[in-house]
Write a protein that holds these residues in place. Structure first.
Motif, PDB file in Angstrom:
ATOM      1  N   PRO A 253       0.825  -1.207   0.000  1.00  0.00           N
ATOM      2  CA  PRO A 253       0.000   0.000   0.000  1.00  0.00           C
ATOM      3  C   PRO A 253       0.862   1.261   0.000  1.00  0.00           C
ATOM      4  N   ILE A 254       0.474   2.220  -0.807  1.00  0.00           N
ATOM      5  CA  ILE A 254       1.096   3.550  -0.816  1.00  0.00           C
ATOM      6  C   ILE A 254       0.052   4.537  -0.330  1.00  0.00           C
ATOM      7  N   TYR A 255       0.372   5.305   0.677  1.00  0.00           N
ATOM      8  CA  TYR A 255      -0.571   6.328   1.154  1.00  0.00           C
ATOM      9  C   TYR A 255       0.137   7.669   1.172  1.00  0.00           C
ATOM     10  N   ILE A 256      -0.462   8.664   0.513  1.00  0.00           N
ATOM     11  CA  ILE A 256       0.120  10.008   0.459  1.00  0.00           C
ATOM     12  C   ILE A 256      -0.859  10.993   1.074  1.00  0.00           C
ATOM     13  N   GLY A 257      -0.428  11.718   2.100  1.00  0.00           N
ATOM     14  CA  GLY A 257      -1.298  12.693   2.744  1.00  0.00           C
ATOM     15  C   GLY A 257      -0.509  13.727   3.512  1.00  0.00           C
ATOM     16  N   ASP A 258      -1.172  14.818   3.867  1.00  0.00           N
ATOM     17  CA  ASP A 258      -0.462  15.944   4.493  1.00  0.00           C
ATOM     18  C   ASP A 258      -0.964  16.308   5.883  1.00  0.00           C
ATOM     19  N   ASP A 259      -2.061  15.721   6.333  1.00  0.00           N
ATOM     20  CA  ASP A 259      -2.737  16.216   7.530  1.00  0.00           C
ATOM     21  C   ASP A 259      -2.602  15.260   8.712  1.00  0.00           C
ATOM     22  N   LYS A 260      -3.019  15.739   9.896  1.00  0.00           N
ATOM     23  CA  LYS A 260      -2.968  14.909  11.099  1.00  0.00           C
ATOM     24  C   LYS A 260      -3.779  13.636  10.930  1.00  0.00           C
ATOM     25  N   THR A 261      -4.915  13.753  10.259  1.00  0.00           N
ATOM     26  CA  THR A 261      -5.785  12.584  10.102  1.00  0.00           C
ATOM     27  C   THR A 261      -5.136  11.493   9.254  1.00  0.00           C
ATOM     28  N   ASP A 262      -4.160  11.861   8.433  1.00  0.00           N
ATOM     29  CA  ASP A 262      -3.469  10.879   7.607  1.00  0.00           C
ATOM     30  C   ASP A 262      -2.482  10.037   8.416  1.00  0.00           C
ATOM     31  N   GLU A 263      -2.152  10.515   9.610  1.00  0.00           N
ATOM     32  CA  GLU A 263      -1.224   9.767  10.452  1.00  0.00           C
ATOM     33  C   GLU A 263      -1.779   8.390  10.813  1.00  0.00           C
ATOM     34  N   ASP A 264      -3.111   8.268  10.918  1.00  0.00           N
ATOM     35  CA  ASP A 264      -3.715   6.965  11.212  1.00  0.00           C
ATOM     36  C   ASP A 264      -3.439   5.976  10.078  1.00  0.00           C
ATOM     37  N   ALA A 265      -3.461   6.478   8.846  1.00  0.00           N
ATOM     38  CA  ALA A 265      -3.158   5.616   7.696  1.00  0.00           C
ATOM     39  C   ALA A 265      -1.675   5.246   7.671  1.00  0.00           C
ATOM     40  N   PHE A 266      -0.812   6.223   7.984  1.00  0.00           N
ATOM     41  CA  PHE A 266       0.628   5.929   8.046  1.00  0.00           C
ATOM     42  C   PHE A 266       0.889   4.834   9.090  1.00  0.00           C
ATOM     43  N   SER A 282       6.496  20.661   3.476  1.00  0.00           N
ATOM     44  CA  SER A 282       7.691  21.406   3.069  1.00  0.00           C
ATOM     45  C   SER A 282       8.592  21.717   4.253  1.00  0.00           C
ATOM     46  N   THR A 283       8.137  21.385   5.462  1.00  0.00           N
ATOM     47  CA  THR A 283       8.922  21.646   6.671  1.00  0.00           C
ATOM     48  C   THR A 283       9.021  20.375   7.503  1.00  0.00           C
ATOM     49  N   LEU A 293       7.139  14.108   0.461  1.00  0.00           N
ATOM     50  CA  LEU A 293       7.120  14.959  -0.724  1.00  0.00           C
ATOM     51  C   LEU A 293       6.812  16.373  -0.228  1.00  0.00           C
ATOM     52  N   ARG A 294       7.360  17.371  -0.906  1.00  0.00           N
ATOM     53  CA  ARG A 294       7.263  18.729  -0.382  1.00  0.00           C
ATOM     54  C   ARG A 294       5.878  19.345  -0.516  1.00  0.00           C
ATOM     55  N   ASP A 295       5.215  19.117  -1.645  1.00  0.00           N
ATOM     56  CA  ASP A 295       3.981  19.838  -1.931  1.00  0.00           C
ATOM     57  C   ASP A 295       3.221  19.110  -3.045  1.00  0.00           C
ATOM     58  N   PRO A 296       2.010  19.590  -3.387  1.00  0.00           N
ATOM     59  CA  PRO A 296       1.252  18.926  -4.461  1.00  0.00           C
ATOM     60  C   PRO A 296       1.988  18.839  -5.791  1.00  0.00           C
ATOM     61  N   MET A 297       2.886  19.777  -6.055  1.00  0.00           N
ATOM     62  CA  MET A 297       3.644  19.706  -7.310  1.00  0.00           C
ATOM     63  C   MET A 297       4.543  18.468  -7.322  1.00  0.00           C
ATOM     64  N   GLU A 298       5.199  18.188  -6.198  1.00  0.00           N
ATOM     65  CA  GLU A 298       6.016  16.976  -6.127  1.00  0.00           C
ATOM     66  C   GLU A 298       5.147  15.726  -6.146  1.00  0.00           C
ATOM     67  N   VAL A 299       3.962  15.804  -5.530  1.00  0.00           N
ATOM     68  CA  VAL A 299       3.024  14.684  -5.594  1.00  0.00           C
ATOM     69  C   VAL A 299       2.666  14.404  -7.051  1.00  0.00           C
ATOM     70  N   ASN A 300       2.417  15.477  -7.804  1.00  0.00           N
ATOM     71  CA  ASN A 300       2.082  15.338  -9.224  1.00  0.00           C
ATOM     72  C   ASN A 300       3.205  14.628  -9.982  1.00  0.00           C
ATOM     73  N   SER A 301       4.424  15.063  -9.761  1.00  0.00           N
ATOM     74  CA  SER A 301       5.574  14.457 -10.437  1.00  0.00           C
ATOM     75  C   SER A 301       5.718  12.986 -10.066  1.00  0.00           C
ATOM     76  N   ALA A 319      18.389  10.352   1.654  1.00  0.00           N
ATOM     77  CA  ALA A 319      18.230  10.811   3.029  1.00  0.00           C
ATOM     78  C   ALA A 319      18.001  12.308   3.059  1.00  0.00           C
ATOM     79  N   ASP A 320      17.254  12.729   4.092  1.00  0.00           N
ATOM     80  CA  ASP A 320      16.983  14.157   4.250  1.00  0.00           C
ATOM     81  C   ASP A 320      17.033  14.488   5.723  1.00  0.00           C
ATOM     82  N   SER A 321      18.093  15.135   6.151  1.00  0.00           N
ATOM     83  CA  SER A 321      18.268  15.418   7.566  1.00  0.00           C
ATOM     84  C   SER A 321      17.206  16.373   8.094  1.00  0.00           C
ATOM     85  N   SER A 322      16.569  17.142   7.234  1.00  0.00           N
ATOM     86  CA  SER A 322      15.556  18.080   7.697  1.00  0.00           C
ATOM     87  C   SER A 322      14.322  17.379   8.225  1.00  0.00           C
ATOM     88  N   ILE A 323      14.179  16.085   7.924  1.00  0.00           N
ATOM     89  CA  ILE A 323      13.053  15.321   8.459  1.00  0.00           C
ATOM     90  C   ILE A 323      13.595  14.314   9.475  1.00  0.00           C
TER      91      ILE A 323
END
Length: 335
Positions: A253-266, A282-283, A293-301, A319-323
């Protein structure tokens, strides 16, 4: 190996497929995003799992080759052919009226073209491209199975909506959105922070008298939902089960989301032990996702590449140390 697995794609809507906007009624997805989602839907089972009402998400997305779960998974509709547990207490069968209406309109167009063919010499019907339309396969007024675990709360939800509408008339910029099995109070357009505090106090006070309901926070929104034991994670599991992927060791399964409610799926993907929980941000922030992914544009790509992938390559993770050591899914990802 990823090549040997069957992927199932789950997508949030707001902030993932469309940008976050001031007016929730204008959270339109781009044509490019719609094309990317459509291509992914042709290759893999794909579902949008949103806090919006299911009908509203369908009106935004306008694709018939994917599945929809609205109200944070409290309103799921799947074709009856796929549903295994047809006697579940929260399942009801219905005809997809939107598709049936489209079917009637489509038939009228076909009949008109057939009449025109008899009057003038035209190309065969296939030349008009109807065989290429995704919608053709979904225009039979199909019997659907709706899963509605919060159905009994609808009268109370409508009652709460009226109370909240009265409250928001007192706060400039605040609005109420009916998402069928949950009510959203938006305050993104409330300029005065003091007014935001007053609004939250009034909403909290009003909802306190409804013991079966709880307030959940989001991005400049308060969501009032019934306290049923259901969330996006359980919706993901329900869809996997009813699409025939339960107890399957070869599903990813692949799940892509940005909100707190998506954490349950993660978290659910983490419990399954395989798959790709991908947060859109993005932060740096605390999350149960393993990729970003940073934003909807990266989601699109990413979706465009996923839709074109034929299983001949491997995942490239950087790897991304910012996360805080999390791995990001880059726009140049090679699945």
């Amino acid at each position: 190996m990823v090549q040997e697995k069957k992927m199932v794609v789950f997508l949030d809507y707001d902030g993932t497929l469309s940008p976050i906007v001031n007016d929730p009624d204008r959270a339109f997805m781009s044509d490019a995003m719609r094309l990317a989602v459509s291509e992914v839907g042709k290759r893999y089972p794909t579902a949008i799992v949103s806090g919006r009402s299911r009908d509203k998400v369908f009106d935004f997305v306008k694709l018939n080759n994917i599945y929809y779960a609205g109200s944070h998974g409290m309103d799921i509709s799947t074709p009856s052919d796929y549903v295994k547990n047809g006697n579940h207490k929260h399942q009801t069968r219905a005809i997809d009226k939107k598709m049936l209406a489209c079917h009637r309109c489509f038939n009228y167009c076909i009949q008109s073209l057939e009449m025109a063919q008899r009057e003038v010499e035209l190309q065969p019907m296939d030349a008009f491209g109807f065989h290429d339309l995704d919608i053709v396969d979904h225009l039979q007024g199909n019997e659907m199975v709706n899963f509605l675990p919060a159905q009994e709360f609808l009268p109370k939800i409508q009652e709460i909506k009226k109370v909240l509408q009265e409250i928001t008339t007192k706060i400039k910029g605040a609005t109420v959105e009916d998402n069928k099995f949950c009510i959203s109070v938006h305050y993104r357009c409330v300029i005065n922070e003091e007014d935001v505090g007053i609004l939250k106090e009034m909403v909290n006070s009003a909802v306190e008298s409804y013991k079966d309901f709880k307030i959940f926070g989001g991005k400049k929104v308060m969501e009032i939902r019934p306290t049923v034991n259901w969330d996006k994670g359980r919706a993901l599991l329900y869809l996997l089960d009813n699409l025939g992927f339960d107890n399957s060791s070869d599903v990813l399964p692949i799940y892509i989301g940005d909100d707190k409610t998506d954490e349950d799926a993660f978290e659910m993907i983490n419990c399954i032990g395989r798959g790709f929980p991908i947060v859109v941000s993005s932060t740096a922030k605390e999350t149960k996702a393993s990729y970003s992914l940073r934003d909807p544009m990266e989601v699109n790509s990413f979706l465009l590449l996923l839709g074109k992938w034929k299983g001949s390559s491997s995942v490239d993770k950087s790897a991304d140390s910012s996360i805080e050591g999390k791995k990001r899914v880059m726009a140049s990802i090679d699945i």
